[in-house]
Design an enzyme around this catalytic site. Structure first.
Site, PDB file in Angstrom:
ATOM      1  N   ASP A  96     -19.445  14.742 -13.396  1.00 44.01           N
ATOM      2  CA  ASP A  96     -17.997  14.738 -13.610  1.00 44.01           C
ATOM      3  C   ASP A  96     -17.552  13.274 -13.570  1.00 44.01           C
ATOM      4  O   ASP A  96     -18.344  12.379 -13.226  1.00 44.01           O
ATOM      5  CB  ASP A  96     -17.308  15.571 -12.503  1.00 44.01           C
ATOM      6  CG  ASP A  96     -15.795  15.685 -12.685  1.00 44.01           C
ATOM      7  OD1 ASP A  96     -15.300  15.423 -13.801  1.00 44.01           O
ATOM      8  OD2 ASP A  96     -15.101  16.017 -11.696  1.00 44.01           O
TER       9      ASP A  96
ATOM     10  N   CYS B 188     -17.584  19.156 -16.810  1.00 42.90           N
ATOM     11  CA  CYS B 188     -16.366  19.972 -16.888  1.00 42.90           C
ATOM     12  C   CYS B 188     -15.389  19.455 -17.947  1.00 42.90           C
ATOM     13  O   CYS B 188     -14.542  20.210 -18.415  1.00 42.90           O
ATOM     14  CB  CYS B 188     -15.692  20.019 -15.528  1.00 42.90           C
ATOM     15  SG  CYS B 188     -15.238  18.384 -14.912  1.00 42.90           S
TER      16      CYS B 188
ATOM     17  N   ARG C 101     -14.414  28.721 -20.289  1.00 42.45           N
ATOM     18  CA  ARG C 101     -13.274  28.794 -19.362  1.00 42.45           C
ATOM     19  C   ARG C 101     -12.395  29.999 -19.723  1.00 42.45           C
ATOM     20  O   ARG C 101     -11.894  30.709 -18.852  1.00 42.45           O
ATOM     21  CB  ARG C 101     -12.440  27.498 -19.442  1.00 42.45           C
ATOM     22  CG  ARG C 101     -13.135  26.253 -18.920  1.00 42.45           C
ATOM     23  CD  ARG C 101     -13.292  26.279 -17.413  1.00 42.45           C
ATOM     24  NE  ARG C 101     -12.019  26.453 -16.729  1.00 42.45           N
ATOM     25  CZ  ARG C 101     -11.151  25.466 -16.468  1.00 42.45           C
ATOM     26  NH1 ARG C 101     -11.445  24.222 -16.795  1.00 42.45           N
ATOM     27  NH2 ARG C 101     -10.002  25.706 -15.840  1.00 42.45           N
TER      28      ARG C 101
ATOM     29  N   GLN D 212     -13.443  26.562 -13.011  1.00 38.39           N
ATOM     30  CA  GLN D 212     -14.448  25.766 -13.717  1.00 38.39           C
ATOM     31  C   GLN D 212     -15.855  26.245 -13.354  1.00 38.39           C
ATOM     32  O   GLN D 212     -16.712  26.436 -14.217  1.00 38.39           O
ATOM     33  CB  GLN D 212     -14.283  24.279 -13.335  1.00 38.39           C
ATOM     34  CG  GLN D 212     -15.287  23.373 -14.000  1.00 38.39           C
ATOM     35  CD  GLN D 212     -15.083  23.298 -15.497  1.00 38.39           C
ATOM     36  OE1 GLN D 212     -13.992  23.010 -15.971  1.00 38.39           O
ATOM     37  NE2 GLN D 212     -16.142  23.557 -16.273  1.00 38.39           N
TER      38      GLN D 212
ATOM     39  N   HIS E  42     -12.290  23.562  -7.644  1.00 39.49           N
ATOM     40  CA  HIS E  42     -11.963  23.932  -9.029  1.00 39.49           C
ATOM     41  C   HIS E  42     -12.753  25.212  -9.357  1.00 39.49           C
ATOM     42  O   HIS E  42     -13.689  25.201 -10.156  1.00 39.49           O
ATOM     43  CB  HIS E  42     -12.347  22.789  -9.972  1.00 39.49           C
ATOM     44  CG  HIS E  42     -11.706  22.852 -11.321  1.00 39.49           C
ATOM     45  ND1 HIS E  42     -10.849  23.858 -11.698  1.00 39.49           N
ATOM     46  CD2 HIS E  42     -11.810  22.023 -12.401  1.00 39.49           C
ATOM     47  CE1 HIS E  42     -10.446  23.631 -12.940  1.00 39.49           C
ATOM     48  NE2 HIS E  42     -11.018  22.535 -13.390  1.00 39.49           N
TER      49      HIS E  42
ATOM     50  N   ARG F  81      -2.143  24.114 -10.584  1.00 34.82           N
ATOM     51  CA  ARG F  81      -2.961  22.889 -10.482  1.00 34.82           C
ATOM     52  C   ARG F  81      -2.152  21.906  -9.647  1.00 34.82           C
ATOM     53  O   ARG F  81      -1.057  21.500 -10.060  1.00 34.82           O
ATOM     54  CB  ARG F  81      -3.251  22.311 -11.873  1.00 34.82           C
ATOM     55  CG  ARG F  81      -3.811  20.909 -11.816  1.00 34.82           C
ATOM     56  CD  ARG F  81      -4.436  20.454 -13.115  1.00 34.82           C
ATOM     57  NE  ARG F  81      -5.690  21.158 -13.351  1.00 34.82           N
ATOM     58  CZ  ARG F  81      -6.580  20.793 -14.275  1.00 34.82           C
ATOM     59  NH1 ARG F  81      -6.352  19.747 -15.049  1.00 34.82           N
ATOM     60  NH2 ARG F  81      -7.702  21.469 -14.417  1.00 34.82           N
TER      61      ARG F  81
HETATM   62  N1   CP Z   1     -12.137  20.907 -16.953  1.00 36.77           N
HETATM   63  C1   CP Z   1     -10.797  21.005 -16.846  1.00 36.77           C
HETATM   64  O1   CP Z   1     -10.251  21.567 -15.905  1.00 36.77           O
HETATM   65  O2   CP Z   1     -10.118  20.439 -17.888  1.00 36.77           O
HETATM   66  P1   CP Z   1      -8.541  20.170 -17.964  1.00 36.77           P
HETATM   67  O3   CP Z   1      -8.233  19.084 -16.955  1.00 36.77           O
HETATM   68  O4   CP Z   1      -8.325  19.711 -19.377  1.00 36.77           O
HETATM   69  O5   CP Z   1      -7.800  21.428 -17.650  1.00 36.77           O
HETATM   70  N1  NVA Z   2     -12.587  15.813 -10.875  1.00 35.27           N
HETATM   71  C1  NVA Z   2     -11.692  15.801 -12.013  1.00 35.27           C
HETATM   72  C2  NVA Z   2     -11.770  17.092 -12.750  1.00 35.27           C
HETATM   73  C3  NVA Z   2     -10.874  17.217 -13.945  1.00 35.27           C
HETATM   74  C4  NVA Z   2     -10.987  18.547 -14.629  1.00 35.27           C
HETATM   75  C5  NVA Z   2     -10.273  15.544 -11.522  1.00 35.27           C
HETATM   76  O1  NVA Z   2      -9.891  16.078 -10.468  1.00 35.27           O
HETATM   77  O2  NVA Z   2      -9.563  14.775 -12.172  1.00 35.27           O
END
Ligand code: CP
Ligand code: NVA
Length: 321
Positions: A240, A280, A308, A148, A145, A118
């Site tokens: 989101d 998400c 997930r 997701q 993502h 990430r």
């Molecule tokens: N939806 C998602 O990716 O959640 P987290 O940021 O908690 O991993």
């Molecule tokens: N769009 C959000 C998604 C988190 C899972 C972010 O990037 O923070």
């Protein structure tokens, strides 16, 4: 859900040894088969019979940002498949002190079987994948993502019985989650309508690529600034956060710019009566979504979060087994 005896596990063998950086790199057939495999793995896991396909395999999980779902579902998923996962915060690694990501990729390839990352920058994740000799899985970047989106499709398929021809409306920021959702939906022939405020649209190159995929699967992707138009007659309504991780300094401005894009009872009245609400997570109640919607009868967000685990097991097993 099918009886356990009827479940014949079919790994997506064309993905063996591959990265998952964006679903643009996968074929529609591969995406469709990953979604089916995710549901199969869910069924057998719930029956206590998840096969130990990844016995002895180790996944390294690098995080530059916070996570609840991604971190835990990947670690639990590896365990359920008989493997192990190792949490690595970027600030504790030498990349936090300037070691090149290319060297990190080469070094980690000597220890691990795959890397999940990430990261702030998709470019950095591409560089990691180019230098690693093991598969790299994108656990969220500024652009995509994909894990997701696979769980999102699984959730819709399990509740609607099919995906092709359904209408999904995404209302909110044209961000990483939106990009992967649009690509994934195109791969399964869903019709997508995206409504964002002006200035917060999705990346136009990604939309064009998704439109090509959708066309090949007999569906359409439309883009608007009008949330009512997007939600009209939708089977699925998705949103989101308005401020993603790393954009916190813009949050006051975003609260103003997005105020007409909240998913609330008035807006979802335009969707089909049996619409599904998805998010998400994490969510901000009374910002992008009203509590009455996210905590209401049409919301599937916790099942979506659970999925997930199974969608990622489908990816891990196909890539690594
Ligand atoms: N939806 C998602 O990716 O959640 P987290 O940021 O908690 O991993
Ligand atoms: N769009 C959000 C998604 C988190 C899972 C972010 O990037 O923070």
């Amino acid at each position: 859900m099918k009886l356990l005896e009827e479940v014949q596990l079919k790994l997506v063998s064309s993905l063996k040894g591959k990265d998952l950086l964006t679903l643009l790199d996968y074929t529609s057939e591969e995406v469709q088969n990953l979604v089916k495999l995710a549901t199969q793995l869910k069924t057998i896991t719930k029956a206590g019979k998840c096969p130990k396909l990844l016995d002895g395999k180790m996944l390294g999980m690098i995080f530059e940002k916070h996570s609840t779902r991604t971190r835990i579902s990947f670690e639990v998923g590896m365990n359920q498949l008989g493997g192990k996962a190792m949490f690595l915060h970027s600030r504790d690694l030498q990349i936090g002190r300037g070691e090149p990501i290319s060297d990190t990729g080469k070094v980690l390839s000597g220890y691990l079987d795959a890397i999940m990352i990430r990261a702030n920058s998709h470019k950095m994740v591409k560089e990691l994948a180019e230098n690693a000799t093991i598969p790299v899985i994108n656990g969220l970047t500024d652009l995509y993502h994909p894990c997701q989106a696979l769980a999102d499709l699984e959730t819709i398929a399990e509740n609607k019985g099919n995906l092709k021809g359904l209408k999904i409306a995404y209302v909110g920021d044209g961000n990483n989650v939106a990009h992967s959702l649009v690509i994934a939906a195109a791969h399964v022939g869903m019709n997508v309508a995206i409504a964002t405020p002006s200035g917060y649209e999705c990346n136009s190159d990604i939309i064009v690529k998704a439109q090509e995929i959708a066309k090949a699967n007999g569906s359409t992707i439309t883009v608007t600034n009008n949330p009512v138009e997007a939600v009209a007659n939708a089977d699925v309504v998705y949103t989101d956060v308005w401020t993603s991780m790393g954009q916190e300094e813009e949050s006051a401005k975003r609260l103003v710019d997005f105020k007409d894009y909240q998913i609330n009872d008035k807006l979802v009245a335009h969707a089909k009566p049996d619409y599904m609400f998805l998010h998400c997570l994490p969510a901000h109640r009374e910002e992008e979504v009203a509590s009455s919607v996210i905590d209401g009868p049409n919301s599937f967000v916790f099942e979506q979060a659970e999925n997930r685990l199974h969608a990622q097991k489908a990816v891990l097993a196909s890539i690594l087994a």
